[in-house]
Design a protein around this motif. Structure first.
Motif, mmCIF file in Angstrom:
data_model
loop_
_atom_site.group_PDB
_atom_site.id
_atom_site.type_symbol
_atom_site.label_atom_id
_atom_site.label_comp_id
_atom_site.label_asym_id
_atom_site.label_seq_id
_atom_site.Cartn_x
_atom_site.Cartn_y
_atom_site.Cartn_z
ATOM 1 N N PHE B 209 41.801 -28.876 -33.415
ATOM 2 C CA PHE B 209 41.158 -29.774 -34.108
ATOM 3 C C PHE B 209 39.695 -29.614 -34.085
ATOM 4 C CE2 PHE B 209 42.580 -33.491 -36.468
ATOM 5 C CZ PHE B 209 43.833 -33.165 -36.446
ATOM 6 N N ILE B 210 39.383 -29.539 -32.680
ATOM 7 C CA ILE B 210 38.039 -29.529 -32.295
ATOM 8 C C ILE B 210 37.197 -28.284 -33.033
ATOM 9 C CG2 ILE B 210 36.149 -29.135 -30.293
ATOM 10 C CD1 ILE B 210 38.219 -30.783 -28.644
ATOM 11 N N SER B 211 37.984 -27.092 -32.861
ATOM 12 C CA SER B 211 37.146 -26.302 -33.589
ATOM 13 C C SER B 211 37.079 -26.291 -35.160
ATOM 14 C CB SER B 211 37.911 -24.624 -33.102
ATOM 15 O OG SER B 211 38.822 -24.409 -34.153
ATOM 16 N N SER B 212 38.184 -26.954 -35.704
ATOM 17 C CA SER B 212 38.211 -27.141 -37.240
ATOM 18 C C SER B 212 37.015 -27.921 -37.597
ATOM 19 C CB SER B 212 39.439 -28.007 -37.767
ATOM 20 O OG SER B 212 40.625 -27.229 -37.266
ATOM 21 N N PHE B 213 36.605 -29.010 -36.696
ATOM 22 C CA PHE B 213 35.362 -29.734 -36.885
ATOM 23 C C PHE B 213 34.024 -28.815 -36.925
ATOM 24 C CE2 PHE B 213 38.028 -33.562 -36.153
ATOM 25 C CZ PHE B 213 37.732 -34.092 -37.250
ATOM 26 N N ARG B 214 34.141 -28.041 -36.049
ATOM 27 C CA ARG B 214 32.950 -27.233 -35.850
ATOM 28 C C ARG B 214 32.655 -26.203 -37.117
ATOM 29 N NH1 ARG B 214 33.925 -24.400 -31.199
ATOM 30 N NH2 ARG B 214 34.613 -22.578 -32.631
ATOM 31 N N ARG B 215 33.968 -25.445 -37.448
ATOM 32 C CA ARG B 215 33.993 -24.759 -38.538
ATOM 33 C C ARG B 215 33.592 -25.646 -39.944
ATOM 34 N NH1 ARG B 215 36.891 -20.254 -37.986
ATOM 35 N NH2 ARG B 215 38.252 -19.984 -36.290
ATOM 36 N N ALA B 216 34.031 -26.938 -40.087
ATOM 37 C CA ALA B 216 33.642 -27.486 -41.063
ATOM 38 C C ALA B 216 32.202 -27.995 -41.187
ATOM 39 C CB ALA B 216 34.439 -29.167 -41.199
ATOM 40 N N ASP B 217 31.617 -28.181 -39.899
ATOM 41 C CA ASP B 217 30.182 -28.266 -39.995
ATOM 42 C C ASP B 217 29.393 -26.996 -40.290
ATOM 43 O OD1 ASP B 217 28.156 -29.925 -39.391
ATOM 44 O OD2 ASP B 217 27.886 -29.121 -37.244
ATOM 45 N N GLU B 218 29.711 -25.855 -39.980
ATOM 46 C CA GLU B 218 29.035 -24.768 -40.082
ATOM 47 C C GLU B 218 29.228 -24.209 -41.636
ATOM 48 O OE1 GLU B 218 29.831 -21.253 -37.600
ATOM 49 O OE2 GLU B 218 29.549 -22.694 -35.673
ATOM 50 N N LEU B 219 30.637 -24.512 -41.911
ATOM 51 C CA LEU B 219 30.632 -24.244 -43.509
ATOM 52 C C LEU B 219 29.960 -25.114 -44.400
ATOM 53 C CD1 LEU B 219 32.650 -22.537 -45.315
ATOM 54 C CD2 LEU B 219 33.975 -24.419 -45.775
ATOM 55 N N ALA B 220 29.647 -26.257 -44.186
ATOM 56 C CA ALA B 220 29.043 -27.368 -44.933
ATOM 57 C C ALA B 220 27.554 -26.643 -44.995
ATOM 58 C CB ALA B 220 29.024 -28.602 -44.341
ATOM 59 N N THR B 221 26.943 -26.223 -43.812
ATOM 60 C CA THR B 221 25.650 -25.852 -43.642
ATOM 61 C C THR B 221 25.483 -24.517 -44.718
ATOM 62 O OG1 THR B 221 25.528 -26.543 -41.486
ATOM 63 C CG2 THR B 221 23.584 -25.134 -42.152
#
Lengths: 278, 267
Positions: B209-221
């Motif tokens: 979960f934690i890494s998914s949030f990080r991925r989501a953040d990076e993907l959005a950028t």
């Protein structure tokens, strides 16, 4: 040569935080230059990169890219087309399940008509050498290949300036080589300005210019051999110099007649041969 | 082990069905479902079966694959059929033993139900077998695009779907890695009581979960860096062009549907 990136007295703080991540940076990059930005973790190098295409805006100071002020919101898309950015983790910047569609993503967003898009996508894919794999799924590719797809996605916008924010950090040596070769070619053949953010000294060795950051400021700026010859200062900034440079530095310290401005293996081999021959 | 999972079960190919416009395929599948449920007698079902089998053969995918799509559901189908068989009381009695009796209506109902559902599953599998999930998402977006006028977020939903599809293999790979990492630290994932295993699952899900949030953040950028600003004014690399064969397929389906409805009235 004309100036493409101009950073004047850039200060930056995150939100209400007291601590300045960037403190008073001045930097000017010419069109077509290949600049490496070095620094250990937390030196502010990625934060600096994020200012160039307005992911972050300066707390104080000014950043202009090709005449566009990054704080000018009305020209945001123009700015992001001019300065394309490639990130560290290739998995987290690929949007589509098909390689060529991912390369087209930016063009789709910009509303480029189909025929032109097709052409630009194919050209970008050929440039990075991924044309044959254009219909594959990114999950079938290696790290280096994925990162090349990400680069293709950016250069499809035909930017004047390419920023690589530690784009080789997660790759294996082979992937790193692939990506660097691609970027070098973009620089040499298309005259694209490249800003390579990295903490690998060996990568910086092949650049026109090296900028070293520490504690949110620029501490050194110059040709790679000049910067690397100052081994002591680099070590203070928490950086390692290329092995061959360190070898030359140690030999010099031990009293041998060898130039400290050695950055490649070949130069080192030549110098050692001369030393042993004499 | 997790690597073998495929989502959507797409089989690449170049059959006539593969080449149909996905938008038409979606509409045709809907009509096909209506077809199966619009007539209640043997003739109707027969027409439906002819249609399904023809489509199966045209798709060029081994029939074994279609059987695979039905197989896991067979036990449920048989149980429901048996219940139908024993509990339908109307009609002529064919067989009786104490309180249990089988009537001809019961037999009809359970047979029809099995055949209908098998046809339904096989027929709709054609859609997912011959169309990649991402193309399907795209087709849904385009078919629903009139709803944009009603402020229904069609583009956003399709974008979410396609990003989800894109990240499934990435997350599977990551789960694999986390499992190995936790095992290396001594976590027991495959053994222990049920509650224990459920508790151990947290040690996999939390990092994921934690890494998914990080991925989501990076993907959005990364998406912002490539000038993403919603669906407005977007053009597409993937073009969908309808060819005569699409209209022919649609027409054939409509004729079959009409035949089923007519057969339902006549017989």
């Amino acid at each position: 040569m004309s100036e493409i990136i101009r950073i004047e007295n850039l200060h930056f703080r995150y939100g209400d935080s007291e601590k300045e991540v960037l403190r008073g940076i001045d930097l000017s990059v010419q069109q077509g230059e290949f600049v490496a930005v070095l620094g250990h973790n937390g030196s502010g190098k990625s934060t600096l990169a994020k200012h160039i295409n307005a992911i972050l805006l300066p707390t104080e100071g000014k950043v202009t890219v090709d005449g566009i002020d990054t704080a000018d919101e009305s020209r945001l898309y123009e700015l992001r087309q001019t300065a394309g950015m490639v990130f560290q983790n290739p998995d987290n910047q690929i949007v589509s399940s098909v390689v060529e569609e991912d390369v087209a993503f930016a063009l789709e967003n910009l509303g480029v008509p189909y025929e032109e898009m097709r052409e630009r996508v194919d050209e970008a894919l050929r440039t990075v050498g991924m044309y044959d794999l254009r219909l594959h799924s990114p999950s079938q590719l290696s790290g280096g290949q994925k990162q090349r797809v990400a680069i293709a996605g950016v250069i499809a916008m035909q930017p004047k300036c390419l920023i690589l924010d530690e784009s080789t950090a997660m790759l294996d040596p082979k992937g790193r080589k692939e990506v660097l070769a691609t970027v070098r070619r973009m620089n040499r053949e298309y005259g694209m300005t490249v800003l390579l953010i990295t903490h690998y000294m060996e990568e910086a060795a092949g650049c026109d210019r090296v900028v070293v950051m520490d504690g949110g400021g620029i501490i050194m700026d110059g040709k790679p051999e000049k910067v690397f010859s100052q081994v002591g200062r680099l070590k203070e900034a928490g950086l390692d110099v290329p092995q061959v440079t360190e070898l030359a530095y140690e030999l010099k310290k031990a009293g041998y007649d060898i130039s400290p401005e050695i950055i490649t293996g070949e130069e080192c081999a030549d110098a050692l041969a001369r030393l042993l021959g004499s | 082990m997790l690597r073998d999972i495929t989502i959507g079960q797409y089989f690449p190919g170049s059959s006539i069905i593969h080449r149909l416009d996905p938008r038409f395929k979606l509409v045709i599948t809907l009509l096909f479902i209506i077809m199966l449920f619009s007539g209640g007698n043997a003739v109707c079902l027969g027409i439906g079966a002819v249609y399904t089998v023809t489509a199966l053969l045209l798709s060029g995918i081994p029939l074994k694959m279609y059987w695979k799509s039905v197989k896991p559901l067979m036990p449920f189908l048989i149980i429901t059929a048996v219940i139908n068989l024993l509990f339908v009381r109307s009609g002529d009695v064919l067989w009786q033993w104490k309180a249990l009796k089988i009537t001809d209506t019961g037999l009809d109902i359970s047979l029809f139900m099995i055949i209908r559902i098998v046809l339904l599953i096989m027929g709709s599998s054609i859609l997912t077998y011959t169309t990649s999930p991402i193309t399907l998402t795209d087709a849904i977006e385009r078919l629903l695009s009139p709803l944009k006028k009603l402020r229904f977020p069609v583009h956003e939903l399709a974008m979410m779907m396609s990003i989800a599809l894109r990240f499934i293999p990435t997350l599977i790979e990551e789960t694999d890695k986390i499992i190995s990492a936790q095992k290396a630290r001594g976590a027991e994932i495959d053994s222990g009581s049920f509650t224990q295993r459920a508790r151990n699952l947290a040690s996999i899900l939390v990092p994921l979960f934690i890494s998914s949030f990080r991925r989501a953040d990076e993907l959005a950028t990364a998406m912002e860096c490539r000038c993403y600003h919603g669906g407005e004014g977007r053009t597409r690399l993937r073009q969908m062009k309808s060819a005569p064969r699409d209209y022919i397929a649609l027409a054939v389906t409509i004729i079959f549907l009409a035949a089923v409805i007519a057969a339902g009235r006549i017989f």
